[in-house]
Motif scaffolding. Sequence first.
Motif, PDB file in Angstrom:
ATOM      1  N   ASP A 130      -5.997   1.987   6.184  1.00 50.36           N
ATOM      2  CA  ASP A 130      -7.095   2.310   5.289  1.00 50.36           C
ATOM      3  C   ASP A 130      -7.070   3.823   5.140  1.00 50.36           C
ATOM      4  O   ASP A 130      -7.581   4.535   6.000  1.00 50.36           O
ATOM      5  N   PHE A 132      -6.959   0.099  10.657  1.00 54.09           N
ATOM      6  CA  PHE A 132      -8.171  -0.700  10.484  1.00 54.09           C
ATOM      7  C   PHE A 132      -8.809  -0.943  11.845  1.00 54.09           C
ATOM      8  O   PHE A 132      -8.130  -1.190  12.832  1.00 54.09           O
ATOM      9  N   GLU A 189      -5.266   0.978   1.736  1.00 54.02           N
ATOM     10  CA  GLU A 189      -5.028   2.086   0.812  1.00 54.02           C
ATOM     11  C   GLU A 189      -3.822   2.841   1.327  1.00 54.02           C
ATOM     12  O   GLU A 189      -3.881   3.350   2.448  1.00 54.02           O
TER      13      GLU A 189
END
Length: 145
Positions: free
Chosen positions: A41, A46, A26
Amino acid sequence: MKYPLIALLSAALFTGCAAYKQLQPEPPVSPKENGYIELKDDDEWFELDQGKKYYIAFPAPEADNFYLLIDARPTQGDIQTAFASAFDEDKGGLAPLANEAATDATEEAWPVDRSVQNFYWIIEKVDKDMQLHLKYRYLPRWRYK
C-alpha cells in the motif's frame, strides 16, 4: 421517534462491516509477465488484524495457460488462505482452486486464464496482528513446470 432509530440501527447493521476487507495495492496489480513484484500500500506493507478476513483481486492474465505465483513468506504460518475464480464478500470463497505448487515449494502456484475477469486470493484467518509480506508473479505454465 422509536421507528427512525430502529431503521437507522438496522441500516447500520446491514451495511456496517462486510465480512471481508479488500486490500487495494498501490500501484495496482498488473497481469503482465514479469519478475516478482511486492504488493504494498504505497511504500508500506499491508497491516493485518487478528481475527479479520481480507482479499485481494488479481486480474486475469493477458493469455491462457498461466500461473499466478504468490510468495507470502514469512507470514505463511500465521494466515490461512484460499484462491478462487469467484468470490462473495459476505460468504467467502466460492469453489477454491487447487494450489499446484510442489509440496516443498516456497510459493503457491494458482492456475489462471482469461475465462474470468478477476481471481481472488482470500485470507480466511489471521492468527495475530502482523504485516503482510507478499510478492506475486504471472508466469506461463510451461516455464514453471
